[in-house]
Design a protein around this motif. Sequence first.
Motif, short mmCIF file in Angstrom:
data_model
loop_
_atom_site.label_atom_id
_atom_site.label_comp_id
_atom_site.label_asym_id
_atom_site.label_seq_id
_atom_site.Cartn_x
_atom_site.Cartn_y
_atom_site.Cartn_z
N LEU A 170 -20.73 6.19 15.14
CA LEU A 170 -22.06 6.77 15.36
C LEU A 170 -22.72 6.11 16.56
CD1 LEU A 170 -24.37 8.63 14.43
CD2 LEU A 170 -25.15 6.76 12.96
N VAL A 171 -23.22 6.93 17.48
CA VAL A 171 -23.92 6.43 18.67
C VAL A 171 -25.39 6.82 18.55
CG1 VAL A 171 -24.09 6.52 21.18
CG2 VAL A 171 -21.85 6.62 20.08
N LEU A 172 -26.27 5.81 18.64
CA LEU A 172 -27.71 6.02 18.54
C LEU A 172 -28.37 5.67 19.86
CD1 LEU A 172 -28.39 4.32 15.07
CD2 LEU A 172 -27.92 6.74 15.52
N LEU A 173 -29.48 6.31 20.15
CA LEU A 173 -30.32 6.00 21.31
C LEU A 173 -31.69 5.61 20.81
CD1 LEU A 173 -30.71 5.91 24.38
CD2 LEU A 173 -31.37 8.33 24.29
N ASN A 174 -32.01 4.33 20.95
CA ASN A 174 -33.27 3.79 20.43
C ASN A 174 -33.42 4.07 18.93
OD1 ASN A 174 -34.10 2.79 22.98
ND2 ASN A 174 -34.90 4.81 23.53
N GLY A 175 -32.28 3.94 18.22
CA GLY A 175 -32.30 4.12 16.78
C GLY A 175 -32.22 5.55 16.30
N ILE A 193 -18.35 5.65 9.71
CA ILE A 193 -17.35 4.92 8.93
C ILE A 193 -16.84 3.71 9.69
CG2 ILE A 193 -15.02 5.07 7.98
CD1 ILE A 193 -15.59 7.94 7.24
N ALA A 194 -16.62 3.86 11.00
CA ALA A 194 -16.07 2.77 11.81
C ALA A 194 -17.14 1.79 12.28
CB ALA A 194 -15.32 3.33 13.01
N GLY A 195 -18.38 2.23 12.39
CA GLY A 195 -19.44 1.37 12.89
C GLY A 195 -20.50 2.16 13.62
N VAL A 196 -21.47 1.43 14.17
CA VAL A 196 -22.60 2.06 14.84
C VAL A 196 -22.86 1.36 16.17
CG1 VAL A 196 -25.05 2.70 14.67
CG2 VAL A 196 -23.63 2.64 12.61
N ILE A 197 -23.15 2.14 17.19
CA ILE A 197 -23.56 1.61 18.49
C ILE A 197 -24.96 2.13 18.79
CG2 ILE A 197 -23.12 1.61 20.97
CD1 ILE A 197 -20.18 1.72 20.42
N ASN A 198 -25.90 1.22 18.97
CA ASN A 198 -27.28 1.58 19.26
C ASN A 198 -27.62 1.15 20.68
OD1 ASN A 198 -29.96 2.44 18.93
ND2 ASN A 198 -30.60 0.40 18.24
N VAL A 199 -27.98 2.11 21.52
CA VAL A 199 -28.34 1.84 22.91
C VAL A 199 -29.86 1.82 23.02
CG1 VAL A 199 -28.15 2.63 25.29
CG2 VAL A 199 -26.24 2.96 23.70
N VAL A 200 -30.39 0.68 23.44
CA VAL A 200 -31.84 0.50 23.58
C VAL A 200 -32.20 0.53 25.06
CG1 VAL A 200 -33.82 -0.98 23.06
CG2 VAL A 200 -31.88 -0.88 21.47
N THR A 201 -33.11 1.43 25.44
CA THR A 201 -33.49 1.57 26.84
C THR A 201 -34.64 0.63 27.20
OG1 THR A 201 -34.97 3.40 26.26
CG2 THR A 201 -32.73 3.96 26.93
N LYS A 202 -34.84 0.44 28.48
CA LYS A 202 -35.90 -0.43 28.96
C LYS A 202 -37.27 0.20 28.74
CE LYS A 202 -32.91 -2.33 32.59
NZ LYS A 202 -32.71 -2.52 34.04
N LYS A 203 -38.25 -0.61 28.38
CA LYS A 203 -39.60 -0.12 28.13
C LYS A 203 -40.64 -0.72 29.07
CE LYS A 203 -38.80 0.82 23.22
NZ LYS A 203 -39.25 0.56 21.82
N ASP A 204 -40.33 -1.87 29.64
CA ASP A 204 -41.30 -2.54 30.50
C ASP A 204 -40.83 -2.64 31.94
OD1 ASP A 204 -39.23 -4.22 29.99
OD2 ASP A 204 -40.45 -5.99 29.51
N PHE A 205 -39.94 -1.72 32.35
CA PHE A 205 -39.46 -1.75 33.73
C PHE A 205 -40.52 -1.18 34.65
CE2 PHE A 205 -37.23 0.17 37.33
CZ PHE A 205 -36.48 -0.90 37.77
#
Length: 238
Positions: A66-71, A117-129
């Motif tokens: 599972l791939v998440l973007l900011n949760g 089932i295999a795991g989770v990848i969560n990508v967190v983007t920049k907020k204070d750039f």
Amino acid sequence: EGETVSPVSVYTAETIAKLGVTDLSALTQRLPIASQGALNGNNQGTSFAQGGTGVSLRGLGLNATLVLLNGRRVAPFSYGSGGTITFVNLNSLPIEAIERVEILREGASAIYGADAIAGVINVVTKKDFDGLLVKARYGNTFSTDTATQQYALTYGTHSKDNKTSVLLQANYLKQNPLFNRDRSFSSQTDATGINVYDSGTGLSLPGANLGSSFGFPGRFVVPRNAPGLVGTPFAGVN
């Protein structure tokens, strides 16, 4: 007391920069837990998802990670791998806009469903750039023009009270194709006249004829350096 903390690996923007990777796919390919079953964008001549890249933790397949973007869940790629397997295209997540990448290294299907089932990848983007960032990269080979051009433009700003932030990112990538005919060792199936370096022995040995053995007339291959063949009638015969 029977529950323990889930194992999570965190890769910050600084760590990603030190690794020298240019996209999120290259980062996931460096993970030992994601060594098999990934879609890396290469050798997709007959693929339904050309240009797409995906990650497969534990080698369980693209649709088991599972791939998440900011949760939050990310929409899958428009074409499935092999025509049926859904996956999230990592190329749609520009690495210049990433603050950190969180990887849950164990299954989380009880929380997220069967696609975790295999795991989770969560990508967190920049907020204070705040500012403008321009990147350019060019690479090529000596024998054939397989040039790769990549340009990235990132702009960000936020309000004084830090309640509102805007991040814009544009990315351009162009890579010339590399065909089998462009290299001598892959231009034809019969490589008996081409010496190939053998890392096991440190010698430069002739290649083998990898043509089809199913056509008429039938054929079998006996490599010259096959163990146990020295002194037999097949020694030195392809």
